[in-house]
Design a protein around this motif. Sequence first.
Motif, PDB file in Angstrom:
ATOM      1  N   ILE A  32       0.823  -1.210   0.000  1.00 46.78           N
ATOM      2  CA  ILE A  32       0.000   0.000   0.000  1.00 46.78           C
ATOM      3  C   ILE A  32       0.856   1.258   0.000  1.00 46.78           C
ATOM      4  O   ILE A  32       0.481   2.265  -0.605  1.00 46.78           O
ATOM      5  CB  ILE A  32      -1.002  -0.015   1.184  1.00 46.78           C
ATOM      6  N   LEU A  33       2.015   1.216   0.616  1.00 46.11           N
ATOM      7  CA  LEU A  33       2.902   2.378   0.622  1.00 46.11           C
ATOM      8  C   LEU A  33       3.377   2.706  -0.789  1.00 46.11           C
ATOM      9  O   LEU A  33       3.408   3.872  -1.188  1.00 46.11           O
ATOM     10  CB  LEU A  33       4.093   2.140   1.549  1.00 46.11           C
ATOM     11  N   ASP A  34       3.726   1.673  -1.567  1.00 43.98           N
ATOM     12  CA  ASP A  34       4.135   1.895  -2.958  1.00 43.98           C
ATOM     13  C   ASP A  34       3.002   2.530  -3.764  1.00 43.98           C
ATOM     14  O   ASP A  34       3.224   3.428  -4.578  1.00 43.98           O
ATOM     15  CB  ASP A  34       4.548   0.585  -3.621  1.00 43.98           C
ATOM     16  N   VAL A  35       1.782   2.050  -3.541  1.00 48.55           N
ATOM     17  CA  VAL A  35       0.625   2.584  -4.262  1.00 48.55           C
ATOM     18  C   VAL A  35       0.414   4.050  -3.906  1.00 48.55           C
ATOM     19  O   VAL A  35       0.213   4.901  -4.787  1.00 48.55           O
ATOM     20  CB  VAL A  35      -0.642   1.762  -3.953  1.00 48.55           C
ATOM     21  N   VAL A  39       0.538   7.410  -6.361  1.00 51.24           N
ATOM     22  CA  VAL A  39      -0.593   8.345  -6.459  1.00 51.24           C
ATOM     23  C   VAL A  39      -0.120   9.769  -6.180  1.00 51.24           C
ATOM     24  O   VAL A  39      -0.494  10.712  -6.890  1.00 51.24           O
ATOM     25  CB  VAL A  39      -1.724   7.933  -5.493  1.00 51.24           C
ATOM     26  N   LEU A  40       0.710   9.935  -5.170  1.00 50.66           N
ATOM     27  CA  LEU A  40       1.228  11.265  -4.841  1.00 50.66           C
ATOM     28  C   LEU A  40       2.105  11.815  -5.961  1.00 50.66           C
ATOM     29  O   LEU A  40       2.026  12.996  -6.297  1.00 50.66           O
ATOM     30  CB  LEU A  40       2.023  11.223  -3.532  1.00 50.66           C
ATOM     31  N   ARG A  41       2.935  10.993  -6.557  1.00 53.51           N
ATOM     32  CA  ARG A  41       3.765  11.430  -7.686  1.00 53.51           C
ATOM     33  C   ARG A  41       2.903  11.904  -8.844  1.00 53.51           C
ATOM     34  O   ARG A  41       3.160  12.950  -9.446  1.00 53.51           O
ATOM     35  CB  ARG A  41       4.680  10.295  -8.153  1.00 53.51           C
ATOM     36  N   GLU A  42       1.871  11.127  -9.156  1.00 55.84           N
ATOM     37  CA  GLU A  42       0.983  11.502 -10.250  1.00 55.84           C
ATOM     38  C   GLU A  42       0.239  12.798  -9.934  1.00 55.84           C
ATOM     39  O   GLU A  42       0.089  13.662 -10.796  1.00 55.84           O
ATOM     40  CB  GLU A  42      -0.014  10.383 -10.538  1.00 55.84           C
TER      41      GLU A  42
END
Length: 50
Positions: A32-35, A39-42
């Motif tokens: 979930i941390l990777d996800v 999302v934050l990068r996008e």
Amino acid sequence: MIDYEEELKKFEPCMDVKDTEGAIYERELTDILDVLQEVLREAKSNRRIK
């Protein structure tokens, strides 16, 4: 009566457990941390474009 010490000496782990453990550790799983990081990068890159 059960002699637990003697039973522990006889114990051998199931080969399936070792195989499964190896397969799990060899795979690179997304957590979930990777996800959330993606999302934050996008979200940040979309904010800069607008």
